[in-house]
Design an enzyme around this catalytic site. Sequence first.
Site, short mmCIF file in Angstrom:
data_model
loop_
_atom_site.label_atom_id
_atom_site.label_comp_id
_atom_site.label_asym_id
_atom_site.label_seq_id
_atom_site.Cartn_x
_atom_site.Cartn_y
_atom_site.Cartn_z
N GLN A 67 -5.78 25.10 8.93
CA GLN A 67 -4.77 26.16 9.09
C GLN A 67 -5.40 27.54 8.98
O GLN A 67 -6.57 27.70 8.61
CB GLN A 67 -3.67 25.99 8.04
CG GLN A 67 -4.18 25.97 6.61
CD GLN A 67 -3.10 25.52 5.62
OE1 GLN A 67 -2.71 26.29 4.76
NE2 GLN A 67 -2.62 24.28 5.75
N HIS A 92 -3.95 31.89 8.19
CA HIS A 92 -2.83 32.79 7.87
C HIS A 92 -3.05 34.14 8.54
O HIS A 92 -4.19 34.62 8.62
CB HIS A 92 -2.72 32.99 6.36
CG HIS A 92 -2.66 31.73 5.58
ND1 HIS A 92 -1.65 30.79 5.74
CD2 HIS A 92 -3.49 31.22 4.63
CE1 HIS A 92 -1.87 29.78 4.92
NE2 HIS A 92 -2.97 30.00 4.25
N GLU A 138 -5.75 34.87 0.10
CA GLU A 138 -5.60 34.03 -1.09
C GLU A 138 -6.95 33.70 -1.70
O GLU A 138 -8.01 33.97 -1.12
CB GLU A 138 -4.86 32.73 -0.71
CG GLU A 138 -5.58 31.89 0.32
CD GLU A 138 -4.70 30.76 0.87
OE1 GLU A 138 -3.47 30.80 0.70
OE2 GLU A 138 -5.26 29.85 1.50
N HIS A 198 -9.19 27.27 7.32
CA HIS A 198 -9.49 26.58 6.07
C HIS A 198 -8.64 25.34 5.88
O HIS A 198 -7.61 25.17 6.54
CB HIS A 198 -9.28 27.52 4.87
CG HIS A 198 -7.85 27.96 4.72
ND1 HIS A 198 -7.36 29.08 5.36
CD2 HIS A 198 -6.80 27.45 4.02
CE1 HIS A 198 -6.08 29.24 5.05
NE2 HIS A 198 -5.72 28.25 4.24
N ARG A 244 -0.52 26.14 11.53
CA ARG A 244 -1.19 24.84 11.45
C ARG A 244 -1.94 24.60 12.76
O ARG A 244 -1.35 24.59 13.84
CB ARG A 244 -0.14 23.75 11.20
CG ARG A 244 -0.70 22.45 10.66
CD ARG A 244 0.42 21.45 10.36
NE ARG A 244 1.25 21.87 9.24
CZ ARG A 244 2.57 21.97 9.29
NH1 ARG A 244 3.22 21.71 10.40
NH2 ARG A 244 3.25 22.34 8.22
#
Length: 326
Positions: free
Chosen positions: A103, A105, A122, A180, A200
């Site tokens: 996936q 972001h 993150e 990642h 995804r």
Amino acid sequence: MSSLYPLKFKTIYKDKIWGGQKIKTYLHKDFGSLPNCGETWEISGVKSDVSVVANGMLEGESLAGLLEKYKDELVGKKVYAHFGNIFPLLVKFIDANDDLSIQVHPDDKLAKKRHNSFGKTEMWYVIEADPGSTLISGFNQQVNEQIYVDKLNSGHIMDILNREDVSAGDVFFLPAGRVHTIGKGLLIAEIQQTSDITYRIYDFDRVDDKGNKRELHTEEALAAIDYNFYPDYKTKYQPKENDTVPLVKCPYFTTNILDFTESTTKDYSNLDSFVIHVCVEGNYVIECQGRQHTVKMGECILLPKTIDRVNLITVNGFKILESYIE
């Protein structure tokens, strides 16, 4: 004088197709009748899953409600001026009993344009790792969009992804745009921007209990991906007992690790931010304002901006992730 105090929140449990039992067996958190637990959301301002206070006189109040009421007393002047009534961080525990999907972001700019949301940068701290566990972070070579698309369409996407061997204590910083996945056998603490947007890319052709494959976001991901190759994907740090050791510093959060075998005092008076403690090992007592608050492994606690100084009292030691916004 503010009526705020160290805040604990009710855990939000989420079953996942890849989830397992370590939330219960390792972190000793009871997810009830769920078949598994892939994620717990410990502190969340995401609109669909806003955290609710679990301790003290504010028990039952939502984090969103506290922000509206206490504003910069809760989060700090600069943080409140920037984020308003949205709490800026999301804290999770993740138990991967199987590989998560590959996936990516979006960053703030793309997420704002497409979803009117923040992006999602993150970090991961590995609490526990089964022998041989791995994860994927970034590419293992320089690629571009065309190379990526060709590999994805031919079923060879894994050939260009960077796989890392993982042990407990490892740290990975994942800026928005980095492809990642968390690998099977890993229990992870995740600190991230307040966002639930995931594109995804590849899901190993898995199906759910109804025989359906999960939705992929192939086109959406193309503009979100950072195609660059980087020499180091694992965060380097030198563990040190009884000291504050920096792990990650970025515009969205700063995270340190505190690995203490003895009691200590933390002075946050020069910090214009809330502070979050994520206890990943041991236990301790936070003493402030003449009161004590017990924190044990698997628990998180939010220290409002109005708390300038705390004593961390321990008998058997603790390891905590300490996060705030600078």
